[in-house]
Design a protein around this motif. Sequence first.
Motif, PDB file in Angstrom:
ATOM      1  N   GLY A 220      50.083  41.764  45.186  1.00  0.00           N
ATOM      2  CA  GLY A 220      50.970  42.721  44.546  1.00  0.00           C
ATOM      3  C   GLY A 220      52.426  42.488  44.883  1.00  0.00           C
ATOM      4  O   GLY A 220      53.296  42.613  44.021  1.00  0.00           O
ATOM      5  N   HIS A 221      52.716  42.134  46.136  1.00  0.00           N
ATOM      6  CA  HIS A 221      54.105  41.951  46.552  1.00  0.00           C
ATOM      7  C   HIS A 221      54.837  40.926  45.689  1.00  0.00           C
ATOM      8  O   HIS A 221      56.028  41.087  45.414  1.00  0.00           O
ATOM      9  CB  HIS A 221      54.167  41.504  48.021  1.00  0.00           C
ATOM     10  N   ASN A 222      54.151  39.867  45.304  1.00  0.00           N
ATOM     11  CA  ASN A 222      54.800  38.791  44.555  1.00  0.00           C
ATOM     12  C   ASN A 222      54.403  38.770  43.078  1.00  0.00           C
ATOM     13  O   ASN A 222      54.755  37.830  42.363  1.00  0.00           O
ATOM     14  CB  ASN A 222      54.476  37.445  45.211  1.00  0.00           C
ATOM     15  N   ASP A 223      53.702  39.816  42.626  1.00  0.00           N
ATOM     16  CA  ASP A 223      53.377  39.952  41.205  1.00  0.00           C
ATOM     17  C   ASP A 223      54.459  40.791  40.521  1.00  0.00           C
ATOM     18  O   ASP A 223      54.174  41.710  39.759  1.00  0.00           O
ATOM     19  CB  ASP A 223      51.995  40.584  41.040  1.00  0.00           C
ATOM     20  N   LYS A 224      55.711  40.436  40.783  1.00  0.00           N
ATOM     21  CA  LYS A 224      56.839  41.258  40.336  1.00  0.00           C
ATOM     22  C   LYS A 224      57.001  41.282  38.819  1.00  0.00           C
ATOM     23  O   LYS A 224      57.527  42.250  38.268  1.00  0.00           O
ATOM     24  CB  LYS A 224      58.138  40.748  40.979  1.00  0.00           C
ATOM     25  N   GLN A 225      56.571  40.222  38.150  1.00  0.00           N
ATOM     26  CA  GLN A 225      56.701  40.164  36.689  1.00  0.00           C
ATOM     27  C   GLN A 225      55.348  39.944  36.016  1.00  0.00           C
ATOM     28  O   GLN A 225      55.290  39.564  34.845  1.00  0.00           O
ATOM     29  CB  GLN A 225      57.675  39.039  36.289  1.00  0.00           C
ATOM     30  N   THR A 226      54.282  40.178  36.727  1.00  0.00           N
ATOM     31  CA  THR A 226      52.943  39.963  36.185  1.00  0.00           C
ATOM     32  C   THR A 226      52.551  41.120  35.275  1.00  0.00           C
ATOM     33  O   THR A 226      52.718  42.292  35.646  1.00  0.00           O
ATOM     34  CB  THR A 226      51.914  39.837  37.327  1.00  0.00           C
ATOM     35  N   SER A 227      52.045  40.806  34.096  1.00  0.00           N
ATOM     36  CA  SER A 227      51.592  41.854  33.180  1.00  0.00           C
ATOM     37  C   SER A 227      50.306  42.486  33.699  1.00  0.00           C
ATOM     38  O   SER A 227      49.581  41.905  34.524  1.00  0.00           O
ATOM     39  CB  SER A 227      51.344  41.280  31.788  1.00  0.00           C
ATOM     40  N   ALA A 228      50.015  43.673  33.201  1.00  0.00           N
ATOM     41  CA  ALA A 228      48.796  44.363  33.621  1.00  0.00           C
ATOM     42  C   ALA A 228      47.557  43.541  33.288  1.00  0.00           C
ATOM     43  O   ALA A 228      46.628  43.418  34.097  1.00  0.00           O
ATOM     44  CB  ALA A 228      48.725  45.741  32.958  1.00  0.00           C
ATOM     45  N   SER A 229      47.533  42.955  32.093  1.00  0.00           N
ATOM     46  CA  SER A 229      46.346  42.190  31.681  1.00  0.00           C
ATOM     47  C   SER A 229      46.163  40.947  32.542  1.00  0.00           C
ATOM     48  O   SER A 229      45.033  40.599  32.908  1.00  0.00           O
ATOM     49  CB  SER A 229      46.443  41.815  30.203  1.00  0.00           C
ATOM     50  N   SER A 230      47.259  40.267  32.873  1.00  0.00           N
ATOM     51  CA  SER A 230      47.151  39.067  33.708  1.00  0.00           C
ATOM     52  C   SER A 230      46.705  39.427  35.122  1.00  0.00           C
ATOM     53  O   SER A 230      45.873  38.735  35.718  1.00  0.00           O
ATOM     54  CB  SER A 230      48.491  38.328  33.750  1.00  0.00           C
ATOM     55  N   TYR A 231      47.267  40.490  35.656  1.00  0.00           N
ATOM     56  CA  TYR A 231      46.893  40.933  37.005  1.00  0.00           C
ATOM     57  C   TYR A 231      45.412  41.284  37.059  1.00  0.00           C
ATOM     58  O   TYR A 231      44.683  40.828  37.945  1.00  0.00           O
ATOM     59  CB  TYR A 231      47.753  42.127  37.387  1.00  0.00           C
ATOM     60  N   ARG A 232      44.953  42.070  36.096  1.00  0.00           N
ATOM     61  CA  ARG A 232      43.530  42.423  36.038  1.00  0.00           C
ATOM     62  C   ARG A 232      42.675  41.170  35.891  1.00  0.00           C
ATOM     63  O   ARG A 232      41.646  41.018  36.564  1.00  0.00           O
ATOM     64  CB  ARG A 232      43.257  43.378  34.886  1.00  0.00           C
ATOM     65  N   GLY A 233      43.104  40.272  35.014  1.00  0.00           N
ATOM     66  CA  GLY A 233      42.319  39.058  34.790  1.00  0.00           C
ATOM     67  C   GLY A 233      42.213  38.197  36.031  1.00  0.00           C
ATOM     68  O   GLY A 233      41.145  37.632  36.318  1.00  0.00           O
ATOM     69  N   ASN A 234      43.311  38.075  36.792  1.00  0.00           N
ATOM     70  CA  ASN A 234      43.279  37.284  38.022  1.00  0.00           C
ATOM     71  C   ASN A 234      42.316  37.895  39.039  1.00  0.00           C
ATOM     72  O   ASN A 234      41.547  37.178  39.695  1.00  0.00           O
ATOM     73  CB  ASN A 234      44.681  37.192  38.628  1.00  0.00           C
ATOM     74  N   LEU A 235      42.370  39.202  39.186  1.00  0.00           N
ATOM     75  CA  LEU A 235      41.473  39.870  40.140  1.00  0.00           C
ATOM     76  C   LEU A 235      40.015  39.728  39.717  1.00  0.00           C
ATOM     77  O   LEU A 235      39.141  39.438  40.548  1.00  0.00           O
ATOM     78  CB  LEU A 235      41.840  41.353  40.256  1.00  0.00           C
ATOM     79  N   ILE A 236      39.750  39.922  38.437  1.00  0.00           N
ATOM     80  CA  ILE A 236      38.366  39.812  37.950  1.00  0.00           C
ATOM     81  C   ILE A 236      37.844  38.400  38.120  1.00  0.00           C
ATOM     82  O   ILE A 236      36.671  38.187  38.467  1.00  0.00           O
ATOM     83  CB  ILE A 236      38.281  40.273  36.479  1.00  0.00           C
ATOM     84  N   SER A 237      38.695  37.401  37.899  1.00  0.00           N
ATOM     85  CA  SER A 237      38.276  36.014  38.101  1.00  0.00           C
ATOM     86  C   SER A 237      37.865  35.769  39.545  1.00  0.00           C
ATOM     87  O   SER A 237      36.814  35.158  39.820  1.00  0.00           O
ATOM     88  CB  SER A 237      39.412  35.063  37.704  1.00  0.00           C
ATOM     89  N   MET A 238      38.664  36.261  40.494  1.00  0.00           N
ATOM     90  CA  MET A 238      38.312  36.090  41.905  1.00  0.00           C
ATOM     91  C   MET A 238      37.023  36.825  42.246  1.00  0.00           C
ATOM     92  O   MET A 238      36.149  36.293  42.944  1.00  0.00           O
ATOM     93  CB  MET A 238      39.467  36.549  42.792  1.00  0.00           C
ATOM     94  N   ILE A 239      36.884  38.042  41.746  1.00  0.00           N
ATOM     95  CA  ILE A 239      35.675  38.832  41.997  1.00  0.00           C
ATOM     96  C   ILE A 239      34.440  38.095  41.490  1.00  0.00           C
ATOM     97  O   ILE A 239      33.434  37.964  42.196  1.00  0.00           O
ATOM     98  CB  ILE A 239      35.797  40.207  41.315  1.00  0.00           C
ATOM     99  N   THR A 240      34.516  37.620  40.256  1.00  0.00           N
ATOM    100  CA  THR A 240      33.374  36.954  39.621  1.00  0.00           C
ATOM    101  C   THR A 240      32.963  35.701  40.392  1.00  0.00           C
ATOM    102  O   THR A 240      31.767  35.450  40.628  1.00  0.00           O
ATOM    103  CB  THR A 240      33.713  36.598  38.162  1.00  0.00           C
ATOM    104  N   LYS A 241      33.952  34.919  40.824  1.00  0.00           N
ATOM    105  CA  LYS A 241      33.653  33.669  41.521  1.00  0.00           C
ATOM    106  C   LYS A 241      33.117  33.910  42.923  1.00  0.00           C
ATOM    107  O   LYS A 241      32.232  33.174  43.389  1.00  0.00           O
ATOM    108  CB  LYS A 241      34.907  32.793  41.555  1.00  0.00           C
ATOM    109  N   VAL A 242      33.615  34.923  43.597  1.00  0.00           N
ATOM    110  CA  VAL A 242      33.086  35.258  44.922  1.00  0.00           C
ATOM    111  C   VAL A 242      31.641  35.724  44.803  1.00  0.00           C
ATOM    112  O   VAL A 242      30.757  35.311  45.574  1.00  0.00           O
ATOM    113  CB  VAL A 242      33.958  36.329  45.602  1.00  0.00           C
TER     114      VAL A 242
END
Length: 359
Positions: A220-242
């Motif tokens: 979150g600290h460095n997601d200063k310009q990250t869109s909501a959809s991209s942020y959600r997508g990045n988290l879901i990708s990590m969750i799915t792979k773990v």
Amino acid sequence: MPLARHGRHGARLGAAGLLTLAALAGTGAAHADAAAPRALPAGCSGTSPITCHYGVSPGNYDVTVSVGGAASAGQTEMWVEARRLMLPATRTAAGAVATYAFTVNVRQPEGQPTGQGGTGNPGLDIRFTGSNPQVSAVSVKTAAQPLVAYLAGDSTVCDALTGPYTGWGQMITPAVRPGAVVANYADSGESSGSFLNNSALFPALLSKVRANDPVFIQFGHNDKQTSASSYRGNLISMITKVRAKGGVPVLVTPPVRRLFDGNRLTATALHVNGVGVNLPAEMRAVGTAQRVPVIDLTATSRALVESLGPSASAQIFLRSAVDGVTDNTHFSQYGATRIGGLVLQSIREQNLPLTAYLR
């Protein structure tokens, strides 16, 4: 938020609310030893600090140490690798020995996975510090498949090689019993997207995850310009792979910055980013939708920082008078310990996989 380069160590532990020897109850056995003062263990040298080096390969190791044993009273702290605290300030009476056991993760580079701030030394490094450090025995052996708690995050989490900057991941290690170990893959300056796509970071972490290993994900600290959809997508990708590896993903909302408007933290401090995305709220929503545990570190750190107020909360972060730099994002050693304590509290409250191994 890349870490600035400073060589000073943060202040030693000692204030109320920090991990103390009492937190290690049941892990040490102290007894009087009438023998003459012992020579340092093999691989160790110096007096204050005492440094020990063992030429092991990357991996996890069970480390047992005996502190004390000298003719005078001792006061000893134990640190490993890139400033990971293992044993808080521990006092031993003259001639007494106390024995403690830990499981330690060894990596190369040993601090941040991209080598920011330096790569450290190959092998395992242990430092015994304190007002009168004493060590009479050290044992290092390969650990037999410990539970590994992986940390994925930014500079507020990472193993910072040099002080005064300190990530909370460096300060939760004393609370972990043998049989489990913290492997900190957090890296300065990373956003959810950059961490996911850097081969030295999430892919390297993922390759080592085994069944039931928890993976704590804080961005979150460095997601200063990250869109909501991209942020959600990045988290879901990590969750799915773990999950595909049998691991247990745990989301951690980012700790607050120290930016006040009166006695309340600002929206920026609470991680509403430059494009208006409330990042902690998005992470909580992902956790609900994906049925993933969420440690709401934004809420608990907000309560802590606001309870201290604009002035006293400065001790959580870096202060020019104490640390040589003023910084309202990164933590002092004291602050990292307090923030790490909030993480540990939530792990216990939610009975997450690491709970059974907490002291």
